[in-house]
Design a protein around this motif. Sequence first.
Motif, mmCIF file in Angstrom:
data_model
loop_
_atom_site.group_PDB
_atom_site.id
_atom_site.type_symbol
_atom_site.label_atom_id
_atom_site.label_comp_id
_atom_site.label_asym_id
_atom_site.label_seq_id
_atom_site.Cartn_x
_atom_site.Cartn_y
_atom_site.Cartn_z
ATOM 1 N N ASN A 49 -21.953 -1.281 -3.063
ATOM 2 C CA ASN A 49 -21.126 -1.312 -1.860
ATOM 3 C C ASN A 49 -22.037 -1.431 -0.638
ATOM 4 N N PHE A 50 -22.043 -2.592 -0.005
ATOM 5 C CA PHE A 50 -22.785 -2.757 1.240
ATOM 6 C C PHE A 50 -22.347 -4.055 1.905
ATOM 7 N N ASN A 51 -22.665 -4.179 3.198
ATOM 8 C CA ASN A 51 -22.287 -5.361 3.971
ATOM 9 C C ASN A 51 -23.523 -6.048 4.530
ATOM 10 N N ILE A 52 -23.402 -7.356 4.723
ATOM 11 C CA ILE A 52 -24.454 -8.137 5.365
ATOM 12 C C ILE A 52 -23.900 -8.646 6.687
ATOM 13 N N VAL A 53 -24.560 -8.264 7.774
ATOM 14 C CA VAL A 53 -24.054 -8.536 9.121
ATOM 15 C C VAL A 53 -24.262 -10.002 9.503
ATOM 16 N N ARG A 54 -23.226 -10.579 10.082
ATOM 17 C CA ARG A 54 -23.262 -11.977 10.517
ATOM 18 C C ARG A 54 -24.302 -12.175 11.625
ATOM 19 N N GLY A 55 -25.037 -13.267 11.526
ATOM 20 C CA GLY A 55 -25.973 -13.648 12.574
ATOM 21 C C GLY A 55 -27.300 -12.915 12.549
ATOM 22 N N TYR A 96 -32.097 -6.010 8.926
ATOM 23 C CA TYR A 96 -31.606 -5.005 7.988
ATOM 24 C C TYR A 96 -32.324 -5.171 6.646
ATOM 25 N N VAL A 97 -32.437 -4.071 5.925
ATOM 26 C CA VAL A 97 -33.054 -4.100 4.604
ATOM 27 C C VAL A 97 -32.182 -3.335 3.625
ATOM 28 N N ALA A 98 -31.940 -3.946 2.465
ATOM 29 C CA ALA A 98 -31.262 -3.267 1.356
ATOM 30 C C ALA A 98 -32.258 -3.179 0.209
ATOM 31 N N PHE A 99 -32.413 -1.976 -0.349
ATOM 32 C CA PHE A 99 -33.348 -1.792 -1.459
ATOM 33 C C PHE A 99 -32.555 -1.611 -2.746
ATOM 34 N N LEU A 100 -32.809 -2.505 -3.692
ATOM 35 C CA LEU A 100 -32.082 -2.533 -4.955
ATOM 36 C C LEU A 100 -32.999 -2.051 -6.069
ATOM 37 N N GLY A 134 -30.124 -2.048 -10.429
ATOM 38 C CA GLY A 134 -28.735 -2.414 -10.185
ATOM 39 C C GLY A 134 -27.999 -1.568 -9.172
ATOM 40 N N LYS A 135 -28.710 -0.657 -8.493
ATOM 41 C CA LYS A 135 -28.073 0.185 -7.483
ATOM 42 C C LYS A 135 -28.751 0.008 -6.123
ATOM 43 N N ILE A 136 -27.952 0.034 -5.072
ATOM 44 C CA ILE A 136 -28.508 0.047 -3.719
ATOM 45 C C ILE A 136 -28.871 1.490 -3.400
ATOM 46 N N ILE A 137 -30.168 1.772 -3.265
ATOM 47 C CA ILE A 137 -30.559 3.152 -2.989
ATOM 48 C C ILE A 137 -30.888 3.372 -1.511
ATOM 49 N N GLU A 138 -30.956 2.295 -0.766
ATOM 50 C CA GLU A 138 -31.169 2.402 0.682
ATOM 51 C C GLU A 138 -30.706 1.117 1.337
ATOM 52 N N HIS A 139 -29.953 1.239 2.435
ATOM 53 C CA HIS A 139 -29.534 0.059 3.205
ATOM 54 C C HIS A 139 -29.448 0.483 4.659
ATOM 55 N N ARG A 140 -30.424 0.015 5.449
ATOM 56 C CA ARG A 140 -30.521 0.478 6.837
ATOM 57 C C ARG A 140 -31.073 -0.625 7.738
ATOM 58 N N PRO A 141 -30.906 -0.475 9.055
ATOM 59 C CA PRO A 141 -31.665 -1.316 9.977
ATOM 60 C C PRO A 141 -33.149 -1.129 9.694
ATOM 61 N N VAL A 142 -33.948 -2.158 9.951
ATOM 62 C CA VAL A 142 -35.343 -2.149 9.506
ATOM 63 C C VAL A 142 -36.138 -0.965 10.049
ATOM 64 N N ASP A 143 -35.924 -0.567 11.302
ATOM 65 C CA ASP A 143 -36.675 0.552 11.874
ATOM 66 C C ASP A 143 -36.391 1.851 11.125
ATOM 67 N N GLU A 160 -38.672 4.413 8.030
ATOM 68 C CA GLU A 160 -38.799 5.872 8.086
ATOM 69 C C GLU A 160 -38.102 6.544 6.910
ATOM 70 N N SER A 161 -37.670 5.792 5.938
ATOM 71 C CA SER A 161 -36.935 6.338 4.793
ATOM 72 C C SER A 161 -37.731 7.435 4.087
ATOM 73 N N LYS A 162 -37.001 8.470 3.643
ATOM 74 C CA LYS A 162 -37.609 9.557 2.869
ATOM 75 C C LYS A 162 -37.345 9.389 1.374
ATOM 76 N N GLU A 163 -36.622 8.333 0.999
ATOM 77 C CA GLU A 163 -36.341 8.069 -0.406
ATOM 78 C C GLU A 163 -37.667 7.822 -1.133
ATOM 79 N N PRO A 164 -37.991 8.617 -2.179
ATOM 80 C CA PRO A 164 -39.312 8.509 -2.837
ATOM 81 C C PRO A 164 -39.654 7.109 -3.341
ATOM 82 N N LEU A 165 -38.691 6.429 -3.958
ATOM 83 C CA LEU A 165 -38.986 5.105 -4.498
ATOM 84 C C LEU A 165 -39.242 4.101 -3.380
ATOM 85 N N VAL A 166 -38.493 4.221 -2.285
ATOM 86 C CA VAL A 166 -38.711 3.338 -1.131
ATOM 87 C C VAL A 166 -40.089 3.596 -0.536
ATOM 88 N N ARG A 167 -40.469 4.882 -0.403
ATOM 89 C CA ARG A 167 -41.787 5.218 0.114
ATOM 90 C C ARG A 167 -42.873 4.621 -0.763
#
Length: 246
Positions: A24-30, A214-218, A221-230, A234-241
């Motif tokens: 479940n996530f969205n990709i912003v137009r433009g 924006y960045v989505a980390f897959l 098969g699961k999105i574990i992080e989806h945020r604006p790039v800044d 700063e994500s604290k998610e261990p796998l993203v780090r």
Amino acid sequence: MENAVEVINLTKRFGEHTVLDNLNFNIVRGKITTILGFSGAGKSTLMKHILGLLKPTSGMLRVLDTDLSTLNRVGLREFRRNFGMLFQYAALFDSMTSFENVAFPLREFTKLNEAEIKDKGFKLLKSVGLEEISYHKLPSELSGGMRKRVGLARALALSPKIMLYDEPTTGLDPITTNMVNELIKDTTDAHKDIGLTSIIISHDVKATLKISDYVAFLDHGKIIEHRPVDEFLESKEPLVRRFLEL
């Protein structure tokens, strides 16, 4: 903000193997959205769903306000004209010159005459920074970066609303990698009037985070992080780090 792509409870299984797991996530137009992840995370499978090449096991995708499940084969083929695609190795026709590669979709899918095709083809090649001396060269006579420019010009030929980039910097040296990233950003900015949406599938963190909105980390098969790039940085998610620190 308006969304170009809405992924709703998307699951894809091949037999007993779940490749995409209730996304479940969205990709912003433009904007430029990068989908990151290790090899085998499901990035390519997700891209094929966005293009309508695969059907979900469950859930749905809404692309440009269209539920893809409502389209038949002919409707999907027409709908795909909203997409431009820059493949990993440009995927140019080897026997065609730079100009002929760009002219190909114009001849196949428009009613432009040859003079109009020549004019638009040259403008597209110029818009991606290819020098005129290379317009009539074969792909084998071009550098990797130049082939990427031709591939992008061809992808833009039918004025797409969404550009998809499949591992655009794989196999390129650092200087060419920076060039390709700047080309992606400049192309998105140059088409702000139509809200061109750019989606990058990549595992190259340093190359793509510089230009992403924006960045989505897959992962598996699961999105574990989806945020604006800044915020993603700063994500604290261990796998993203772990991924960011590679």
